[in-house]
Design a protein around this motif. Structure first.
Motif: not given
Length: 281
Positions: A235-247, A265-270
């Protein structure tokens, strides 16, 4: 901490016959010393919740509820100070807080004119001193404080940890001088479903353009990640474009398979953020 599917399955397999106790978590840490405590706790909690969902129905049949209630009454009749409810929950392999809810609802039905509302039950579980029976109040309290995965105490801890990581992420964005809108600002603009942060100027991470960042203070396993993908990320991708998820507590490596489609996907802040440079004429 990024794990392969095989590494994750090995940890999950160790949890199949393990009770959800702090002692079990300590043993898990001894078995997998290279994994962080936070990662193991997140996996531990998620696997147990899957187990509870699979077995939930059998604990809520009228026969099961009546059996549990009579066993509770018999137990406290012999020794009201003993952890009757907690031991019953452990014996039948059910979360102590959820067992407390079953018994509390049954007690209130027996002693009230109308079925208790959900809000009343929740309020009593948050504050057992509201329960009009001292023995049951103590039994419920024992269940709440000894439950590692469910209950109002666990919910408060999870909420606090989630907020802590959002604050951490905000600070890291400010350190990088990145302009953003947070969830509250976006909702004020009328958006109903939003990521934690929208970048006002996109950045690049590992060659991928990023418009938004979502913070997850948990481990990304298959079940939770697929639910997030369909309930939030796409839903975020459809509305705002590509993104990053930090687990923040890691994820299964094989789940990071949508980079080309726009979810990283990342496990820390890039650390390798490339910002847009403005040139002057």
């Amino acid at each position: 901490m990024i794990l392969t599917k095989a590494q994750y399955d090995e940890i999950a397999q160790c949890l199949v016959s393990v009770p959800p106790t702090r002692q079990s978590l300590r043993k898990l840490k001894q078995r997998f010393p290279s994994q962080s405590q936070a990662t193991l706790l997140s996996i531990f909690s998620q696997e147990y919740q899957k187990h509870i969902k699979r077995t939930h129905a059998k604990h809520h049949t009228p026969e099961a509820i009546e059996s549990y209630y009579q066993r509770y009454l018999n137990g406290v009749g012999k020794n009201g100070a003993a952890p009757v409810l907690l031991e019953l929950a452990n014996e039948v392999d059910y979360a102590p807080s959820l067992m407390a809810r079953i018994i509390l609802e049954r007690f209130l039905q027996e002693h009230g004119q109308t079925p208790p509302s959900k809000s009343v039950i929740n309020s009593m579980l948050r504050d057992p001193s509201q329960i009009p029976d001292g023995v049951l109040a103590n039994q419920v309290y024992q269940c709440i404080v000894n439950d590692c995965c469910y209950g109002p105490l666990v919910d408060c801890i999870k909420h606090a940890i989630g907020y802590e990581h959002e604050v951490l992420l905000r600070g890291l964005l400010l350190e990088k001088n990145l302009s953003f809108l947070d969830e509250d600002q976006l909702r004020a603009k009328g958006y109903d479903k939003t990521p934690d942060f929208i970048l006002q100027v996109p950045v690049a991470v590992e060659g991928h353009i990023i418009h938004w960042i979502e913070s997850k203070a948990s481990f990304g396993d298959e079940c939770s990640h697929h639910a997030y993908l369909h309930g939030q990320f796409w839903s975020y991708w459809n509305r705002f474009g590509p993104g990053l998820v930090i687990y923040w507590y890691g994820f299964i490596q094989e789940l990071d398979c949508h980079r080309e489609r726009g979810i990283l996907l990342k496990a820390c802040f890039p650390t390798d953020i490339v910002t847009l440079c403005h040139s002057t004429a």
